[in-house]
Each structure stands twice: as C-alpha cells, then as structure tokens.
Design a protein around this motif. Structure first.
Motif, PDB file in Angstrom:
ATOM      1  N   UNK A   1       0.832  -1.205   0.000  1.00  0.00           N
ATOM      2  CA  UNK A   1       0.000   0.000   0.000  1.00  0.00           C
ATOM      3  C   UNK A   1       0.864   1.252   0.000  1.00  0.00           C
ATOM      4  N   UNK A   2       1.899   1.266   0.832  1.00  0.00           N
ATOM      5  CA  UNK A   2       2.783   2.431   0.912  1.00  0.00           C
ATOM      6  C   UNK A   2       3.473   2.685  -0.424  1.00  0.00           C
ATOM      7  N   UNK A   3       3.972   1.623  -1.046  1.00  0.00           N
ATOM      8  CA  UNK A   3       4.661   1.789  -2.327  1.00  0.00           C
ATOM      9  C   UNK A   3       3.683   2.254  -3.406  1.00  0.00           C
ATOM     10  N   UNK A   4       2.489   1.690  -3.425  1.00  0.00           N
ATOM     11  CA  UNK A   4       1.503   2.060  -4.443  1.00  0.00           C
ATOM     12  C   UNK A   4       1.083   3.515  -4.296  1.00  0.00           C
ATOM     13  N   UNK A   5       0.827   3.921  -3.061  1.00  0.00           N
ATOM     14  CA  UNK A   5       0.414   5.310  -2.853  1.00  0.00           C
ATOM     15  C   UNK A   5       1.556   6.284  -3.115  1.00  0.00           C
TER      16      UNK A   5
ATOM     17  N   UNK B   1     -17.748   6.344  -8.678  1.00  0.00           N
ATOM     18  CA  UNK B   1     -18.465   5.091  -8.517  1.00  0.00           C
ATOM     19  C   UNK B   1     -17.603   4.047  -7.826  1.00  0.00           C
ATOM     20  N   UNK B   2     -18.184   2.934  -7.496  1.00  0.00           N
ATOM     21  CA  UNK B   2     -17.475   1.854  -6.820  1.00  0.00           C
ATOM     22  C   UNK B   2     -17.150   0.696  -7.765  1.00  0.00           C
ATOM     23  N   UNK B   3     -17.420   0.882  -9.029  1.00  0.00           N
ATOM     24  CA  UNK B   3     -17.234  -0.212  -9.987  1.00  0.00           C
ATOM     25  C   UNK B   3     -15.767  -0.422 -10.320  1.00  0.00           C
ATOM     26  N   UNK B   4     -14.993   0.678 -10.312  1.00  0.00           N
ATOM     27  CA  UNK B   4     -13.594   0.590 -10.708  1.00  0.00           C
ATOM     28  C   UNK B   4     -12.693   0.865  -9.501  1.00  0.00           C
ATOM     29  N   UNK B   5     -11.609   0.122  -9.363  1.00  0.00           N
ATOM     30  CA  UNK B   5     -10.669   0.355  -8.244  1.00  0.00           C
ATOM     31  C   UNK B   5     -10.064   1.757  -8.322  1.00  0.00           C
ATOM     32  N   UNK B   6     -10.095   2.449  -7.228  1.00  0.00           N
ATOM     33  CA  UNK B   6      -9.628   3.838  -7.207  1.00  0.00           C
ATOM     34  C   UNK B   6      -8.162   3.956  -7.623  1.00  0.00           C
ATOM     35  N   UNK B   7      -7.317   3.126  -7.052  1.00  0.00           N
ATOM     36  CA  UNK B   7      -5.899   3.242  -7.331  1.00  0.00           C
ATOM     37  C   UNK B   7      -5.572   2.879  -8.775  1.00  0.00           C
ATOM     38  N   UNK B   8      -6.311   1.965  -9.346  1.00  0.00           N
ATOM     39  CA  UNK B   8      -6.073   1.612 -10.751  1.00  0.00           C
ATOM     40  C   UNK B   8      -6.463   2.768 -11.663  1.00  0.00           C
ATOM     41  N   UNK B   9      -7.584   3.429 -11.363  1.00  0.00           N
ATOM     42  CA  UNK B   9      -8.009   4.582 -12.160  1.00  0.00           C
ATOM     43  C   UNK B   9      -6.982   5.713 -12.052  1.00  0.00           C
ATOM     44  N   UNK B  10      -6.521   5.963 -10.822  1.00  0.00           N
ATOM     45  CA  UNK B  10      -5.515   7.018 -10.637  1.00  0.00           C
ATOM     46  C   UNK B  10      -4.216   6.681 -11.368  1.00  0.00           C
ATOM     47  N   UNK B  11      -3.798   5.427 -11.315  1.00  0.00           N
ATOM     48  CA  UNK B  11      -2.565   5.027 -11.990  1.00  0.00           C
ATOM     49  C   UNK B  11      -2.688   5.210 -13.498  1.00  0.00           C
ATOM     50  N   UNK B  12      -3.833   4.826 -14.059  1.00  0.00           N
ATOM     51  CA  UNK B  12      -4.045   5.004 -15.499  1.00  0.00           C
ATOM     52  C   UNK B  12      -4.080   6.485 -15.856  1.00  0.00           C
ATOM     53  N   UNK B  13      -4.816   7.259 -15.052  1.00  0.00           N
ATOM     54  CA  UNK B  13      -4.950   8.688 -15.339  1.00  0.00           C
ATOM     55  C   UNK B  13      -3.627   9.423 -15.292  1.00  0.00           C
ATOM     56  N   UNK B  14      -2.820   9.160 -14.267  1.00  0.00           N
ATOM     57  CA  UNK B  14      -1.564   9.892 -14.145  1.00  0.00           C
ATOM     58  C   UNK B  14      -0.483   9.352 -15.078  1.00  0.00           C
TER      59      UNK B  14
END
Length: 364
Positions: free
Chosen positions: A90-94, A285-298
């Motif tokens: 979690x720490x590394x991902x964030x 929404x809750x359909x998509x994982x937050x961290x995955x969306x952020x990783x794709x977006x950034x």
C-alpha cells in the motif's frame, strides 16, 4: 533631405543636426510611442488582466478539490494482497501514485508563479539609461519623457520656470509635509542623491535664473526626486531616440517570453483539468478500483506533459515540419520545460510502476 554618410565616413558628434534630421527623430518617437503602447496593451489585457483571471478559476475548480478528497479518502483503502505485505505494498503504491498526483498540481502552480514574476519583470526595472549604476531603486520600466533641451533652450527654460512654481510642485507631489519628509527626503538620503537628475541641480537652476535663490532648496530637491523616481531626465533629442530604442528592445524581450509562458501555462492547465475530468466519473463510482483509475490517469498525464509543453514551439515552426535547429532557440523560451522535465520523467516512471502494480493487484 540630408543624405546618410557612408559607413567609412566618421560622424562628428558636434555637427549640428539639420531640420530634416530633427523631424525624422520626432517622427520616430511618435511611431515608437504607438508601438510601446501596443506592447503594454498586450501585457495588460492578455496577460495581467483577463488572462490571469481566466487561468485561476480554471485550475481551482470544484473538480480539483473533489479529486484531492477522493485521493485522501482512499489512503487507508484495503488492498487484496497477503496481509503480511499489505502495508508495504500500500505504501509503495500510494507513493507511486502520490508523486504524479502532487506534480500535476505543482507544475501548473509553478507555471503561474513564474508567469506572475514575468509580469513584474515586464513592468519594473532597477536600471535606467542616464542614471548611475549604483542607483537600484525599483522603477516603472516605461520611463517618463521630457522636452528635449536642444529642441529649444528658451522653451526648456520656461518649462523649468513653470514646473518649479509652488502650485506645480504641489500637483506633482501631492503629499503632506510629513509624508514628503518621510518619502522624498529618505529616498534622497538612501540613494546618496543619485536619484536627483543632474540637469535639475539646485545650483544650476539658480544660476540660469529658473528659480529665485530664496526658493527652498529642500522643496526643489523633493520635486527633482519625483522626476528621478519616474526616471525622467532632460535628454537631448538623440538621447531620447536611443532610450526609446532600448526600451522597445527590452519590452519585446520580456513580452515574447511572457506570452509564450502564458500559452504553456494555459495548455498545462487544460491538460491537467482534462485528465481530472476524465478520471472523476470512474472515481466517484465503486465499480472501478480507485488506485487503478488514478494510476491510469496519471500515466496518461505524465506522458503528455512534455509534448504539450513543446506544442507552442511546434506551432511556431509548423511551416518547417519541425524544429530544424534547436540550438537557435534561446533558453529563456524553453526554461520552464527544461526545469520540469526531470520531474516529469520521474512521474512517468512512478506512474508506470503504479499502473503495473495496481493492474497486478486489482485486475485478477
């Protein structure tokens, strides 16, 4: 019309100017005043006025605040990995997502910071032709202009006589007696008298009969200090032309950098806002994982920063199908890109690492 002497012929600085030469200089000063006025209208209307007022609300909109709240709300979100390594993962991902997240706000804010700094540099200076180099009192870059003494010494003397009347002095420096002492006397003292134009020395004005010896010297020097603060000298007509040419060069140098940085800042804000707008529907929404969306977006954001910052120059060189020689582009026009490029490359690496890690965690 007087002919221009060949370049091999030395020019005698003491040769009296012909009427045609004087008329040519007057005409040039009239044209240059229009050009300087145009440059300042560009700076006022396009940059420091409506331009910046457009940039700030565009960046600090509700969507940006919402994205920050989403990011903070999911810091403690559980991730589907082995419990023994969950905290480290979690720490590394964030960390990998947090770096481009912070950078996406830092670069536009820094761009606006140096843009505002450019506006100050455009309008203010600490140097002026005709004043000592030791005088570094901040002044408006567009200096005042006075009637040239060589146009008519008799007219200039009458101008002086009119200016040093008490009602004229009160008009030029509308301060109370206490404020005059605090402001002008202090300025004269702190600059060791360098702020006072030499052509307006008290002794010279008395000797020429412009002012009566009974006139208070302190009052005269306070008015002279006002002329100095406005960087107004009694220049010869040739000196006025030379100063105007220098002023045009200075204003154009600063304005071209300022406008190009404004365009880069605008593009960066649009790109950051666009990525934010695209991510928000998936994050809310809750359909998509937050961290995955952020990783794709950034990952998308970091990959587009450098090309977007190069876009204004690409537009300038569009007819050459690219920039033929990058060495001819001075660093003032690419300074922002050069400064942020290493950080953007770091964001590309961290966002890519976050994308791989988030994909491995959430996609299965």
């Amino acid at each position: 019309m007087a002919s221009i002497p060949p370049s091999s012929t030395p020019i005698d600085d003491h040769t009296p100017l012909t009427p045609d030469e004087r008329n040519a200089m007057r005409a040039y000063l009239q044209r240059s005043e229009v050009r300087l006025s145009t440059l300042h209208r560009i700076a006022v209307a396009f940059i420091s006025g409506a331009g910046l007022l457009f940039l700030f609300p565009m960046f600090f909109k509700d969507e940006i605040v919402t994205l920050i709240r989403v990011f903070l709300a999911h810091i403690s979100e559980p991730i589907p990995v082995d419990a023994s390594s969950a905290a480290a993962v979690r720490l590394f991902l964030y960390a990998c997502v947090g770096y481009p997240f912070l950078l996406s706000f830092s670069i536009p804010v820094y761009s606006m910071y140096i843009l505002i700094k450019d506006v100050v540099h455009f309008y203010f200076t600490i140097y002026a032709p005709g004043f000592p180099h030791s005088l570094i009192t901040p002044s408006f870059a567009l200096s005042g202009i006075s009637f040239s003494p060589d146009e008519s010494p008799q007219v200039k003397k009458r101008v002086f006589e009119s200016q040093y009347k008490s009602e004229s002095i009160n008009f030029a420096i509308p301060f109370s007696k206490e404020r005059r002492e605090q402001y002008f006397d202090e300025t004269i003292r702190t600059t060791d008298g360098a702020i006072l134009p030499k052509s307006r020395g008290y002794d010279g004005l008395v000797e020429s009969g412009v002012i009566d010896p009974s006139v208070n010297r302190v009052t005269v020097e306070r008015l002279n200090a006002a002329f100095g603060l406005a960087r107004t000298l009694d220049r010869q007509l040739v000196e006025e032309v030379a100063t105007t040419e220098l002023s045009l060069v200075r204003h154009i140098l600063y304005l071209r950098r300022l406008v190009l940085r404004y365009v880069r800042t605008l593009l960066m804000l649009i790109w950051t806002a666009l990525i934010t707008f695209l991510m928000l529907p998936f994050l809310e929404g809750e359909r998509f994982p937050t961290m995955l969306v952020l990783a794709i977006g950034y990952s998308l954001w970091a990959g587009g920063v450098v090309p977007i910052m190069r876009t204004p120059l690409a537009w300038i060189y569009r007819h050459t199908q690219g920039i033929p020689d990058k060495n001819q582009i001075d660093r003032q026009l690419t300074l922002l890109e050069t400064q942020v490029r290493p950080f953007v490359y770091g964001a590309m690496l961290t966002s890519a690492a976050a994308l791989v890690l988030a994909g491995a965690i959430y996609l299965p």
